[in-house]
Write a protein that holds these residues in place. Structure first.
Motif, PDB file in Angstrom:
ATOM      1  N   PHE A   1       0.843  -1.196   0.000  1.00 20.39           N
ATOM      2  CA  PHE A   1       0.000   0.000   0.000  1.00 20.39           C
ATOM      3  C   PHE A   1       0.881   1.251   0.000  1.00 20.39           C
ATOM      4  CE2 PHE A   1      -3.078   3.087   1.455  1.00 20.39           C
ATOM      5  CZ  PHE A   1      -4.282   2.626   0.969  1.00 20.39           C
ATOM      6  N   PHE A   2       1.897   1.243   0.851  1.00 20.90           N
ATOM      7  CA  PHE A   2       2.819   2.377   0.930  1.00 20.90           C
ATOM      8  C   PHE A   2       3.840   2.364  -0.201  1.00 20.90           C
ATOM      9  CE2 PHE A   2       7.069   3.756   2.352  1.00 20.90           C
ATOM     10  CZ  PHE A   2       6.835   5.121   2.486  1.00 20.90           C
ATOM     11  N   SER A   3       4.427   1.214  -0.468  1.00 20.95           N
ATOM     12  CA  SER A   3       5.481   1.164  -1.489  1.00 20.95           C
ATOM     13  C   SER A   3       4.925   1.521  -2.863  1.00 20.95           C
ATOM     14  CB  SER A   3       6.152  -0.214  -1.512  1.00 20.95           C
ATOM     15  OG  SER A   3       5.216  -1.240  -1.743  1.00 20.95           O
ATOM     16  N   GLY A   4       3.662   1.202  -3.104  1.00 21.61           N
ATOM     17  CA  GLY A   4       3.035   1.611  -4.356  1.00 21.61           C
ATOM     18  C   GLY A   4       2.938   3.121  -4.463  1.00 21.61           C
ATOM     19  N   ALA A   5       2.557   3.781  -3.362  1.00 20.17           N
ATOM     20  CA  ALA A   5       2.462   5.239  -3.348  1.00 20.17           C
ATOM     21  C   ALA A   5       3.838   5.879  -3.501  1.00 20.17           C
ATOM     22  CB  ALA A   5       1.798   5.707  -2.058  1.00 20.17           C
ATOM     23  N   LEU A   6       4.835   5.293  -2.852  1.00 15.51           N
ATOM     24  CA  LEU A   6       6.197   5.830  -2.945  1.00 15.51           C
ATOM     25  C   LEU A   6       6.719   5.739  -4.373  1.00 15.51           C
ATOM     26  CD1 LEU A   6       8.611   6.979  -1.399  1.00 15.51           C
ATOM     27  CD2 LEU A   6       9.336   4.633  -0.929  1.00 15.51           C
ATOM     28  N   ASP A   7       6.478   4.625  -5.021  1.00 12.98           N
ATOM     29  CA  ASP A   7       6.901   4.472  -6.419  1.00 12.98           C
ATOM     30  C   ASP A   7       6.153   5.439  -7.329  1.00 12.98           C
ATOM     31  OD1 ASP A   7       8.158   2.901  -8.715  1.00 12.98           O
ATOM     32  OD2 ASP A   7       6.024   2.618  -9.133  1.00 12.98           O
ATOM     33  N   LEU A   8       4.880   5.647  -7.037  1.00  4.91           N
ATOM     34  CA  LEU A   8       4.051   6.506  -7.890  1.00  4.91           C
ATOM     35  C   LEU A   8       4.414   7.972  -7.752  1.00  4.91           C
ATOM     36  CD1 LEU A   8       1.588   6.598  -9.838  1.00  4.91           C
ATOM     37  CD2 LEU A   8       0.137   6.800  -7.795  1.00  4.91           C
ATOM     38  N   TYR A   9       4.673   8.428  -6.516  1.00  8.93           N
ATOM     39  CA  TYR A   9       4.853   9.855  -6.267  1.00  8.93           C
ATOM     40  C   TYR A   9       6.290  10.273  -5.969  1.00  8.93           C
ATOM     41  CZ  TYR A   9      -0.184   9.655  -6.340  1.00  8.93           C
ATOM     42  OH  TYR A   9      -1.479   9.442  -6.730  1.00  8.93           O
ATOM     43  N   GLY A  10       7.228   9.318  -5.929  1.00  4.19           N
ATOM     44  CA  GLY A  10       8.636   9.652  -5.968  1.00  4.19           C
ATOM     45  C   GLY A  10       9.358   9.848  -4.660  1.00  4.19           C
ATOM     46  N   SER A  11       8.662  10.259  -3.621  1.00  3.20           N
ATOM     47  CA  SER A  11       9.301  10.459  -2.317  1.00  3.20           C
ATOM     48  C   SER A  11       8.240  10.372  -1.230  1.00  3.20           C
ATOM     49  CB  SER A  11       9.995  11.824  -2.246  1.00  3.20           C
ATOM     50  OG  SER A  11       9.034  12.877  -2.234  1.00  3.20           O
ATOM     51  N   ILE A  12       8.678  10.146  -0.002  1.00  3.06           N
ATOM     52  CA  ILE A  12       7.720  10.067   1.101  1.00  3.06           C
ATOM     53  C   ILE A  12       6.992  11.397   1.260  1.00  3.06           C
ATOM     54  CG2 ILE A  12       7.466   9.766   3.594  1.00  3.06           C
ATOM     55  CD1 ILE A  12       9.814   7.796   3.485  1.00  3.06           C
ATOM     56  N   ASP A  13       7.742  12.499   1.276  1.00  2.07           N
ATOM     57  CA  ASP A  13       7.097  13.808   1.435  1.00  2.07           C
ATOM     58  C   ASP A  13       6.195  14.149   0.262  1.00  2.07           C
ATOM     59  OD1 ASP A  13       8.330  14.125   3.849  1.00  2.07           O
ATOM     60  OD2 ASP A  13       9.687  15.734   3.214  1.00  2.07           O
ATOM     61  N   GLY A  14       6.491  13.578  -0.897  1.00  2.86           N
ATOM     62  CA  GLY A  14       5.689  13.849  -2.083  1.00  2.86           C
ATOM     63  C   GLY A  14       4.325  13.174  -2.074  1.00  2.86           C
ATOM     64  N   ILE A  15       4.111  12.279  -1.112  1.00  5.48           N
ATOM     65  CA  ILE A  15       2.805  11.626  -1.028  1.00  5.48           C
ATOM     66  C   ILE A  15       1.803  12.559  -0.358  1.00  5.48           C
ATOM     67  CG2 ILE A  15       1.508   9.624  -0.183  1.00  5.48           C
ATOM     68  CD1 ILE A  15       4.195   8.077  -0.165  1.00  5.48           C
ATOM     69  N   TRP A  16       2.125  13.075   0.840  1.00  6.66           N
ATOM     70  CA  TRP A  16       1.174  13.903   1.601  1.00  6.66           C
ATOM     71  C   TRP A  16       1.783  15.193   2.138  1.00  6.66           C
ATOM     72  CZ3 TRP A  16      -3.440  12.490   0.517  1.00  6.66           C
ATOM     73  CH2 TRP A  16      -3.778  11.138   0.401  1.00  6.66           C
ATOM     74  N   HIS A  17       2.945  15.076   2.773  1.00  5.88           N
ATOM     75  CA  HIS A  17       3.456  16.187   3.579  1.00  5.88           C
ATOM     76  C   HIS A  17       3.625  17.476   2.785  1.00  5.88           C
ATOM     77  CE1 HIS A  17       5.751  18.385   6.568  1.00  5.88           C
ATOM     78  NE2 HIS A  17       6.713  18.566   5.669  1.00  5.88           N
ATOM     79  N   ASN A  18       4.222  17.417   1.623  1.00 10.74           N
ATOM     80  CA  ASN A  18       4.476  18.636   0.856  1.00 10.74           C
ATOM     81  C   ASN A  18       3.194  19.397   0.549  1.00 10.74           C
ATOM     82  OD1 ASN A  18       7.194  18.035   0.849  1.00 10.74           O
ATOM     83  ND2 ASN A  18       7.235  17.245  -1.255  1.00 10.74           N
ATOM     84  N   TYR A  19       2.139  18.690   0.289  1.00 12.61           N
ATOM     85  CA  TYR A  19       0.860  19.330  -0.026  1.00 12.61           C
ATOM     86  C   TYR A  19       0.239  19.960   1.215  1.00 12.61           C
ATOM     87  CZ  TYR A  19       1.319  16.907  -4.458  1.00 12.61           C
ATOM     88  OH  TYR A  19       1.785  16.468  -5.673  1.00 12.61           O
TER      89      TYR A  19
END
Length: 419
Positions: free
Chosen positions: A104-122
């Motif tokens: 679930f997480f590794s798919g999001a990381l691959d899709l959006y490029g970085s951990i912060d790029g999933i949620w935190h930056n937004y």
């Protein structure tokens, strides 16, 4: 900031930091009133109170205080004067450098490029009025923040389930080991706010839980001819709990973990369909619904991308936050993109259902697709609840509505400074 240090000191006097229940059979239940943890995971469930508080602060246009809650925490203590924070959850490596398996997480990381790029930056951009959020409306910014936080907690629930699987695989099957991690996952998912109406399980969503569980429930209300995902979750989580305690049934636990992924995927797909339609708004674009659809779709888009990354990227583009218009057929396009993926996701057209507001003649969302050849099921579950939850609830409705538990009441002077 001195005020935040006071919050931490106050919190360290609060009882219960996710430990064995005392007495042993007095574990507090969660908002659903059914799932019985075998550990005291009150503080973990309390993170959903931070989600609620941030929404209330944003409603008052207090971005400074909302950011302080995001970065420093308010309700959820880890013990020893250390607060659990939504920022830390958003920035967590949910595989712990590959130790845990969490697609679930590794798919999001691959899709959006970085951990912060999933949620935190937004979240930070909209709290600070920077980057893509510069000059955006209050509705847009608050919708991005509030809905992203549901995604953050959803992802963290999957992290704890993955931790439980790893621990059980190491023969760590005592209640304070794999079962503790599994209970934490359930606590993050369901939360512990007492519903203002109903029993926390049947009927309509109460609207005050601020948890992934309630998010799923709201989509159940919208797609009321489909699977009731919120109702399915507690028995599924219970199955997992039963099979990491004392002995480990890897197949049953894996089934429960996968079923939760499916539930999250269904909620994300339903949200994409609904909010693409609402953003179009009969030709009068509503950017707040673009933000809502973007965030709720993103809550499981990473997992869905493990089935077909290209299709997910196409849907991502349809919810690009820079859009100033939404095509009339976007909802229909998303439907046509998603439905072929259902068999590989292990879900069906019948599970997703149809959005009740679109059940008009000729609308593409008015009918579900054809399940011919697709015999997918959600997975097994169990209502053989553990008999360890004989505690009397101590949180009143008035306390929940005010936004403060007894613990937070000790930090009232701090929040008074914020307001």
């Amino acid at each position: 900031m001195p005020c935040l240090r006071i919050v931490l000191v106050a919190a360290c006097f609060a009882s219960g930091f996710g430990k064995a229940c005392t007495p042993m059979e007095s574990c507090p239940k969660l908002s659903d009133g059914l799932y019985c943890p075998v550990n005291d995971v009150t503080e973990h469930a309390d993170i959903n109170r931070d989600v609620k508080l941030i929404k209330e602060l944003l409603k008052a246009n207090d971005y400074t205080s909302a950011k302080a809650v995001y970065t420093s925490g308010n309700f959820s203590s880890k013990g020893g004067g250390i607060m659990r924070t939504l920022q830390a959850l958003a920035q967590k490596d949910m595989t712990v450098n590959g130790k845990y398996t969490n697609v679930f997480f590794s798919g999001a990381l691959d899709l959006y490029g970085s951990i912060d790029g999933i949620w935190h930056n937004y979240i930070i951009a909209c709290l600070d009025d920077t980057g893509f959020c510069t000059g955006k409306s209050h509705d847009f910014k608050s919708y991005v923040i509030n809905k992203c936080l549901i995604g953050v907690v959803t992802a963290y629930a999957t992290y704890e389930l993955g931790a439980a699987v790893w621990k059980a695989g190491q023969n760590m099957t005592a209640d304070g080991e794999a079962a503790y991690a599994w209970d934490e996952g359930a606590a993050f998912h369901i939360g512990n706010i007492e519903p203002v109406i109903g029993d926390g399980y049947t009927g309509k969503a109460p609207g005050n839980l601020y948890s992934p569980y309630e998010f799923n429930w709201k989509r159940d209300d919208d797609f009321d001819d489909g699977l009731s995902t919120h109702a399915a979750a507690p028995p599924i989580l219970n199955l997992g709990l039963l099979n990491v305690r004392g002995s480990y049934d890897a197949a049953k636990v894996a089934s429960a973990q996968l079923a939760m992924y499916k539930i999250y995927a269904i909620a994300a797909i339903r949200s994409a369909l609904k909010y693409a339609n609402k953003a179009y708004n009969n030709g009068t674009f509503q950017e707040k619904y673009l933000a809502e659809g973007w965030a709720y779709w993103r809550s499981a888009s990473g997992y869905i991308s493990t089935v077909n990354k290209t299709i997910v990227q196409q849907v991502d583009a349809l919810f690009d936050l820079s859009l100033t218009d939404m095509a009339a057929d976007t909802d229909c396009l998303i439907k046509s993109l998603m439905e072929p993926l259902y068999p590989d996701l292990g879900i069906t057209c019948a599970m997703v259902g149809t959005w009740k507001d679109a059940r008009v003649s000729g609308h593409c969302l008015a009918s579900a697709c054809d399940d011919t050849g697709n015999s997918a099921t959600l997975g097994d579950s169990s209502t053989d609840w553990v008999d360890m939850c004989k505690a009397v609830p101590t949180t009143s409705i008035s306390e929940v509505n005010s936004g403060f538990t007894a613990k937070a009441a000790m930090s009232l002077p701090i929040l008074a400074i914020f307001f």
